[in-house]
Design an enzyme around this catalytic site. Structure first.
Site, PDB file in Angstrom:
ATOM      1  N   SER A 190       0.796  -1.224   0.000  1.00  0.00           N
ATOM      2  CA  SER A 190       0.000   0.000   0.000  1.00  0.00           C
ATOM      3  C   SER A 190       0.831   1.277   0.000  1.00  0.00           C
ATOM      4  O   SER A 190       0.371   2.310  -0.477  1.00  0.00           O
ATOM      5  CB  SER A 190      -0.947   0.001   1.199  1.00  0.00           C
ATOM      6  OG  SER A 190      -0.245  -0.246   2.395  1.00  0.00           O
ATOM      7  N   HIS A 218      -5.081  -3.499  -2.778  1.00  0.00           N
ATOM      8  CA  HIS A 218      -4.740  -2.521  -3.823  1.00  0.00           C
ATOM      9  C   HIS A 218      -4.630  -3.158  -5.205  1.00  0.00           C
ATOM     10  O   HIS A 218      -4.152  -2.519  -6.139  1.00  0.00           O
ATOM     11  CB  HIS A 218      -3.427  -1.809  -3.480  1.00  0.00           C
ATOM     12  CG  HIS A 218      -3.571  -0.897  -2.309  1.00  0.00           C
ATOM     13  ND1 HIS A 218      -4.068   0.378  -2.406  1.00  0.00           N
ATOM     14  CD2 HIS A 218      -3.336  -1.103  -0.997  1.00  0.00           C
ATOM     15  CE1 HIS A 218      -4.112   0.933  -1.214  1.00  0.00           C
ATOM     16  NE2 HIS A 218      -3.670   0.050  -0.337  1.00  0.00           N
ATOM     17  N   LYS A 250     -11.175   0.413  -2.208  1.00  0.00           N
ATOM     18  CA  LYS A 250     -10.198   1.145  -3.013  1.00  0.00           C
ATOM     19  C   LYS A 250     -10.680   1.227  -4.463  1.00  0.00           C
ATOM     20  O   LYS A 250     -11.574   2.003  -4.744  1.00  0.00           O
ATOM     21  CB  LYS A 250      -8.832   0.528  -2.818  1.00  0.00           C
ATOM     22  CG  LYS A 250      -8.295   0.997  -1.471  1.00  0.00           C
ATOM     23  CD  LYS A 250      -7.569   0.029  -0.648  1.00  0.00           C
ATOM     24  CE  LYS A 250      -7.316   0.624   0.730  1.00  0.00           C
ATOM     25  NZ  LYS A 250      -6.639  -0.318   1.618  1.00  0.00           N
TER      26      LYS A 250
HETATM   27  C1  PLP Z   1      -6.431  -0.420   2.958  1.00  0.00           C
HETATM   28  C2  PLP Z   1      -5.874  -1.759   3.272  1.00  0.00           C
HETATM   29  C3  PLP Z   1      -6.531  -2.609   4.171  1.00  0.00           C
HETATM   30  C4  PLP Z   1      -7.709  -2.151   4.980  1.00  0.00           C
HETATM   31  O1  PLP Z   1      -8.862  -2.084   4.207  1.00  0.00           O
HETATM   32  P1  PLP Z   1     -10.044  -1.107   4.667  1.00  0.00           P
HETATM   33  O2  PLP Z   1     -11.205  -1.539   3.854  1.00  0.00           O
HETATM   34  O3  PLP Z   1      -9.585   0.266   4.352  1.00  0.00           O
HETATM   35  O4  PLP Z   1     -10.243  -1.312   6.127  1.00  0.00           O
HETATM   36  C5  PLP Z   1      -6.046  -3.891   4.326  1.00  0.00           C
HETATM   37  N1  PLP Z   1      -4.940  -4.294   3.667  1.00  0.00           N
HETATM   38  C6  PLP Z   1      -4.257  -3.481   2.842  1.00  0.00           C
HETATM   39  C7  PLP Z   1      -3.050  -3.991   2.141  1.00  0.00           C
HETATM   40  C8  PLP Z   1      -4.704  -2.188   2.630  1.00  0.00           C
HETATM   41  O5  PLP Z   1      -4.028  -1.371   1.850  1.00  0.00           O
END
Ligand code: PLP
Length: 402
Positions: A190, A218, A250
């Site tokens: 991320s 992602h 995302k």
């Molecule tokens: C953003 C993210 C999460 C968390 O997801 P949310 O839906 O924002 O709680 C988990 N793992 C990774 C790799 C992320 O980038």
């Protein structure tokens, strides 16, 4: 009115920590970010100042897609605004059942389960499936939610150097025979935008009898050929990975998360995952939008193509502008870390960029390792070429101390 002693006591207990953070450039605060128009998330006002948004993980612009909005509204009309209880109490409606069925097909697995957020999913899954005595091997830069889940599980936890599969293998060799082993990693990282050689990772896992969980937060919607379901699909590994987790929050433009795998593992999670059992299910609007988003990325690759064109365009412009020394090229994802180093300098440069009309969040420890403060530039299919050119031109004018 006089402040009561208990409130004063709380202030004295916590304000020193805040002051220390402020002193070392570590204090965090949420900026007020408002879209200029409802149609797009790219033009925003940040603390009242007009800026182009490069801080959003809405890589495909789907959060503003009318098709998702209509699906969400339809779901509200049919099922209401709340889901009333956890699913083991109040049951699963047809919309959720359809979404899970669609996800299993998307990920080419037997079954899938929806969670309320990616954070919650990772903590709940790892706590449910790992037990004290198990071994879990994590990439050093794994998302905090994966680390928290491992810690909470009580399993024996070891980290290998970022993307270093030889180091992973060295660690695996040390596990006593017969012990249950999991390898857990982000697919696309991320804060760095890179990813491991998943084929080599799965080969190693099979050689040492380890189970594999991949976090596609992602990657969902951005990688893969037939369905755009993520890196597991792109590497052709869907049937060799124990669990594929991902989010709707995302590229899919919504909220919530899923995990896909065998029926037995999904049933185990339904019975053991505390984040699933003890939390009210996602509201129908969120489920409706998620289902529509999965349908769109599966059937229409045009947004994905536009995103990758923008990634290529940004890279070309950055090379021409001579920015290679702060970037890791070639880019492997729309996440572009622009390296700065020092925390206070990161904050200062991020503000300078904002003053020039570009919003790219400065990322500091503990989100990233000490000394690796950076701007995290997130590219989107919704950016125009003008906006990319403007950003690159501004990046060349920043006034660095180091
Ligand atoms: C953003 C993210 C999460 C968390 O997801 P949310 O839906 O924002 O709680 C988990 N793992 C990774 C790799 C992320 O980038």
């Amino acid at each position: 009115m006089k402040t009561p002693p208990s409130i004063l006591e709380a202030q004295s207990l916590y304000q020193d920590d805040l002051a220390r953070r402020a002193e070392s450039g570590q204090l965090r605060r949420c900026k007020l970010v408002e879209p200029v128009s409802a149609a797009c998330h790219i033009e925003v006002q940040v603390d009242g100042k007009a800026a182009i948004n490069f801080s959003s993980n809405d890589y495909l612009g789907l959060s503003r897609d009318v098709r998702l909005q209509e699906a969400a509204i339809e779901a509200i009309r049919r099922y209401g605004t709340g889901s009333s209880a956890s699913r083991l109490i109040s049951g699963t409606n047809q919309l959720v059942a359809t979404l899970e069925c669609t996800l299993a097909n998307f990920k080419q697995t037997e079954a899938a389960l929806v969670f309320n957020s990616g954070y919650q999913a990772n903590v709940a899954i790892l706590q449910a499936l790992l037990e004290p005595g198990d071994w879990v091997l994590c990439d050093k830069l794994n998302h905090a939610s994966l680390m928290d889940g491992c810690l909470l599980s009580g399993a024996r936890w070891a980290r290998y150097r970022h993307l270093d599969l030889e180091h992973l293998e060295t660690r695996l060799k040390k596990a006593p025979p017969g012990v249950k082993k999991w390898i857990v990693t982000d697919s696309v990282f991320s804060m760095d935008g890179d990813y491991p050689d998943l084929t080599a990772l799965v080969d190693i896992a099979e050689q040492y009898g380890a189970l594999v969980m991949i976090d596609e937060a992602h990657a969902t919607g951005l990688y893969g050929n037939a369905r755009s379901s993520g890196l597991c699909e792109q590497f052709g590994l869907s049937n060799r990975i124990t669990l594929q987790m991902g989010t709707f929050s995302k590229a899919l433009g919504g909220a919530g998360a899923y995990v896909a795998g065998s029926r037995v593992l999904i049933d185990t999670l339904i019975n053991r995952a505390r984040g699933f059992i003890y939390s009210t299910a996602l509201p129908p609007a969120v489920i409706g939008a998620a289902l529509k988003a999965v349908e769109i990325v599966q059937t229409d690759p045009s947004l994905k193509h536009r995103l990758w064109e923008n990634v290529a365009m940004f890279e070309t412009l950055a090379r021409q502008a001579g920015l290679q020394n702060r970037l890791t090229l070639p880019l492997q994802s729309p996440i572009v870390p622009f390296l700065i180093g020092d925390s206070e300098e990161t904050l200062r440069i991020s503000q300078q960029l904002l003053d020039a009309g570009y919003f790219a969040q400065g990322i500091r420890p503990p989100t990233v390792p000490p000394g690796t403060g950076r701007l995290r530039i997130a590219l989107s299919a919704a950016h125009s070429v003008d906006q990319l050119e403007g950003l690159v031109a501004t990046l060349t004018t920043l006034d660095f101390e180091s």
